[in-house]
Design a protein around this motif. Sequence first.
Motif, PDB file in Angstrom:
ATOM      1  N   ASN A  20     -50.845   4.218  -9.012  1.00 25.19           N
ATOM      2  CA  ASN A  20     -50.366   4.895  -7.807  1.00 25.19           C
ATOM      3  C   ASN A  20     -48.868   4.675  -7.721  1.00 25.19           C
ATOM      4  O   ASN A  20     -48.398   3.546  -7.649  1.00 25.19           O
ATOM      5  N   LEU A  21     -48.119   5.762  -7.739  1.00 23.81           N
ATOM      6  CA  LEU A  21     -46.662   5.703  -7.666  1.00 23.81           C
ATOM      7  C   LEU A  21     -46.139   5.932  -6.248  1.00 23.81           C
ATOM      8  O   LEU A  21     -44.944   6.102  -6.059  1.00 23.81           O
ATOM      9  N   LEU A  22     -47.045   5.974  -5.273  1.00 23.27           N
ATOM     10  CA  LEU A  22     -46.684   6.141  -3.856  1.00 23.27           C
ATOM     11  C   LEU A  22     -46.130   7.533  -3.569  1.00 23.27           C
ATOM     12  O   LEU A  22     -45.275   7.721  -2.707  1.00 23.27           O
ATOM     13  N   ARG A  23     -46.658   8.511  -4.245  1.00 19.44           N
ATOM     14  CA  ARG A  23     -46.170   9.892  -4.104  1.00 19.44           C
ATOM     15  C   ARG A  23     -46.489  10.477  -2.725  1.00 19.44           C
ATOM     16  O   ARG A  23     -47.463  10.105  -2.089  1.00 19.44           O
ATOM     17  N   PRO A  24     -45.710  11.485  -2.303  1.00 18.17           N
ATOM     18  CA  PRO A  24     -45.849  12.051  -0.960  1.00 18.17           C
ATOM     19  C   PRO A  24     -46.787  13.239  -0.814  1.00 18.17           C
ATOM     20  O   PRO A  24     -47.114  13.633   0.304  1.00 18.17           O
ATOM     21  N   GLU A  25     -47.234  13.846  -1.889  1.00 20.00           N
ATOM     22  CA  GLU A  25     -47.913  15.139  -1.784  1.00 20.00           C
ATOM     23  C   GLU A  25     -49.153  15.128  -0.898  1.00 20.00           C
ATOM     24  O   GLU A  25     -49.380  16.072  -0.128  1.00 20.00           O
ATOM     25  N   THR A  26     -49.948  14.084  -0.973  1.00 23.79           N
ATOM     26  CA  THR A  26     -51.165  14.052  -0.157  1.00 23.79           C
ATOM     27  C   THR A  26     -50.828  13.952   1.322  1.00 23.79           C
ATOM     28  O   THR A  26     -51.375  14.706   2.134  1.00 23.79           O
ATOM     29  N   VAL A  27     -49.925  13.046   1.689  1.00 27.08           N
ATOM     30  CA  VAL A  27     -49.607  12.913   3.121  1.00 27.08           C
ATOM     31  C   VAL A  27     -48.820  14.115   3.631  1.00 27.08           C
ATOM     32  O   VAL A  27     -48.932  14.480   4.802  1.00 27.08           O
ATOM     33  N   GLU A  28     -48.076  14.771   2.768  1.00 23.96           N
ATOM     34  CA  GLU A  28     -47.429  16.021   3.158  1.00 23.96           C
ATOM     35  C   GLU A  28     -48.487  17.060   3.525  1.00 23.96           C
ATOM     36  O   GLU A  28     -48.375  17.746   4.549  1.00 23.96           O
ATOM     37  N   SER A  29     -49.511  17.170   2.710  1.00 30.54           N
ATOM     38  CA  SER A  29     -50.595  18.116   2.986  1.00 30.54           C
ATOM     39  C   SER A  29     -51.318  17.764   4.277  1.00 30.54           C
ATOM     40  O   SER A  29     -51.657  18.654   5.068  1.00 30.54           O
ATOM     41  N   TRP A  34     -52.656  18.921   9.782  1.00 29.58           N
ATOM     42  CA  TRP A  34     -52.740  18.460  11.172  1.00 29.58           C
ATOM     43  C   TRP A  34     -52.015  19.436  12.090  1.00 29.58           C
ATOM     44  O   TRP A  34     -52.533  19.844  13.122  1.00 29.58           O
ATOM     45  N   ARG A  35     -50.791  19.795  11.723  1.00 28.40           N
ATOM     46  CA  ARG A  35     -50.002  20.667  12.582  1.00 28.40           C
ATOM     47  C   ARG A  35     -50.637  22.047  12.732  1.00 28.40           C
ATOM     48  O   ARG A  35     -50.520  22.675  13.777  1.00 28.40           O
ATOM     49  N   VAL A  36     -51.309  22.530  11.712  1.00 29.49           N
ATOM     50  CA  VAL A  36     -51.927  23.859  11.761  1.00 29.49           C
ATOM     51  C   VAL A  36     -53.253  23.835  12.509  1.00 29.49           C
ATOM     52  O   VAL A  36     -53.539  24.729  13.305  1.00 29.49           O
ATOM     53  N   THR A  37     -54.076  22.801  12.274  1.00 31.35           N
ATOM     54  CA  THR A  37     -55.439  22.803  12.820  1.00 31.35           C
ATOM     55  C   THR A  37     -55.681  21.836  13.975  1.00 31.35           C
ATOM     56  O   THR A  37     -56.604  22.028  14.751  1.00 31.35           O
ATOM     57  N   HIS A  38     -54.883  20.788  14.066  1.00 32.46           N
ATOM     58  CA  HIS A  38     -55.110  19.681  15.013  1.00 32.46           C
ATOM     59  C   HIS A  38     -56.499  19.066  14.870  1.00 32.46           C
ATOM     60  O   HIS A  38     -57.053  18.533  15.816  1.00 32.46           O
ATOM     61  N   ASP A  39     -57.019  19.123  13.658  1.00 29.64           N
ATOM     62  CA  ASP A  39     -58.294  18.465  13.351  1.00 29.64           C
ATOM     63  C   ASP A  39     -57.994  16.977  13.136  1.00 29.64           C
ATOM     64  O   ASP A  39     -57.241  16.612  12.228  1.00 29.64           O
ATOM     65  N   GLN A  40     -58.594  16.126  13.932  1.00 25.69           N
ATOM     66  CA  GLN A  40     -58.310  14.687  13.922  1.00 25.69           C
ATOM     67  C   GLN A  40     -58.537  14.036  12.557  1.00 25.69           C
ATOM     68  O   GLN A  40     -57.910  13.024  12.247  1.00 25.69           O
ATOM     69  N   LYS A  41     -59.374  14.626  11.723  1.00 18.67           N
ATOM     70  CA  LYS A  41     -59.659  14.002  10.427  1.00 18.67           C
ATOM     71  C   LYS A  41     -58.396  13.844   9.586  1.00 18.67           C
ATOM     72  O   LYS A  41     -58.287  12.890   8.814  1.00 18.67           O
ATOM     73  N   PHE A  89     -39.922   6.131   0.487  1.00 20.35           N
ATOM     74  CA  PHE A  89     -39.327   6.056   1.830  1.00 20.35           C
ATOM     75  C   PHE A  89     -38.795   7.408   2.282  1.00 20.35           C
ATOM     76  O   PHE A  89     -38.930   7.783   3.439  1.00 20.35           O
ATOM     77  N   ALA A  90     -38.204   8.164   1.377  1.00 25.61           N
ATOM     78  CA  ALA A  90     -37.582   9.437   1.739  1.00 25.61           C
ATOM     79  C   ALA A  90     -38.595  10.526   2.065  1.00 25.61           C
ATOM     80  O   ALA A  90     -38.310  11.406   2.874  1.00 25.61           O
ATOM     81  N   GLU A  91     -39.770  10.470   1.468  1.00 24.39           N
ATOM     82  CA  GLU A  91     -40.755  11.525   1.670  1.00 24.39           C
ATOM     83  C   GLU A  91     -42.095  11.000   2.195  1.00 24.39           C
ATOM     84  O   GLU A  91     -42.560  11.431   3.248  1.00 24.39           O
ATOM     85  N   THR A  92     -42.715  10.104   1.463  1.00 24.19           N
ATOM     86  CA  THR A  92     -44.058   9.647   1.833  1.00 24.19           C
ATOM     87  C   THR A  92     -44.075   9.077   3.247  1.00 24.19           C
ATOM     88  O   THR A  92     -44.891   9.482   4.080  1.00 24.19           O
ATOM     89  N   MET A  93     -43.171   8.145   3.527  1.00 21.50           N
ATOM     90  CA  MET A  93     -43.146   7.531   4.864  1.00 21.50           C
ATOM     91  C   MET A  93     -42.696   8.530   5.928  1.00 21.50           C
ATOM     92  O   MET A  93     -43.163   8.479   7.064  1.00 21.50           O
ATOM     93  N   LYS A  94     -41.817   9.448   5.557  1.00 21.15           N
ATOM     94  CA  LYS A  94     -41.377  10.478   6.512  1.00 21.15           C
ATOM     95  C   LYS A  94     -42.551  11.354   6.941  1.00 21.15           C
ATOM     96  O   LYS A  94     -42.741  11.620   8.123  1.00 21.15           O
ATOM     97  N   TYR A  95     -43.363  11.774   5.973  1.00 24.30           N
ATOM     98  CA  TYR A  95     -44.512  12.607   6.318  1.00 24.30           C
ATOM     99  C   TYR A  95     -45.560  11.825   7.100  1.00 24.30           C
ATOM    100  O   TYR A  95     -46.202  12.379   7.997  1.00 24.30           O
ATOM    101  N   LEU A  96     -45.726  10.556   6.798  1.00 24.62           N
ATOM    102  CA  LEU A  96     -46.641   9.742   7.607  1.00 24.62           C
ATOM    103  C   LEU A  96     -46.140   9.642   9.036  1.00 24.62           C
ATOM    104  O   LEU A  96     -46.908   9.770   9.988  1.00 24.62           O
ATOM    105  N   TYR A  97     -44.843   9.450   9.209  1.00 27.07           N
ATOM    106  CA  TYR A  97     -44.267   9.397  10.556  1.00 27.07           C
ATOM    107  C   TYR A  97     -44.503  10.718  11.284  1.00 27.07           C
ATOM    108  O   TYR A  97     -44.971  10.737  12.428  1.00 27.07           O
ATOM    109  N   LEU A  98     -44.193  11.813  10.623  1.00 33.47           N
ATOM    110  CA  LEU A  98     -44.355  13.129  11.258  1.00 33.47           C
ATOM    111  C   LEU A  98     -45.819  13.445  11.559  1.00 33.47           C
ATOM    112  O   LEU A  98     -46.115  14.132  12.535  1.00 33.47           O
TER     113      LEU A  98
END
Length: 128
Positions: A20-29, A34-41, A89-98
């Motif tokens: 695991n290289l800590l990539r952002p793609e999954t949390v970006e998705s 979340w923003r499109v559906t507001h499905d809590q999952k 930090f630049a992407e993965t954590m940013k998307y988790l924050y958002l």
Amino acid sequence: EIIKFGRGDDFYVESADTHNLLRPETVESLFVMWRVTHDQKYRDWGWKIFQAFKRFTRVEPKGYSSINSVRVTDPSHVSWRDHTESFFFAETMKYLYLLFADDSLMHIDEYVFNTEAHAFPINPKADE
């Protein structure tokens, strides 16, 4: 890091691809879904990912490292790669924050994100 499909109805991970290289793609998705559906999952899954990062990739005194295998279930047996890509930090954590921020912050109808997770305001006058 890499999953493959094709063995029946399921996916599989080959032993050389368990890092695991800590990539952002999954949390970006998850953020976009979340923003499109507001499905809590999507927030639930994001929280599990964040907790796993804290449990398995956190190194002392205050850092994170990519790891050699996600199949390790005991944090005391994790094999770190002693490397953190800047995108963590630049992407993965940013998307988790958002993902957990109020929707009014960086509303997806007002901003577009490039491949480096930089937000650019959408200019509605550009369409005129």
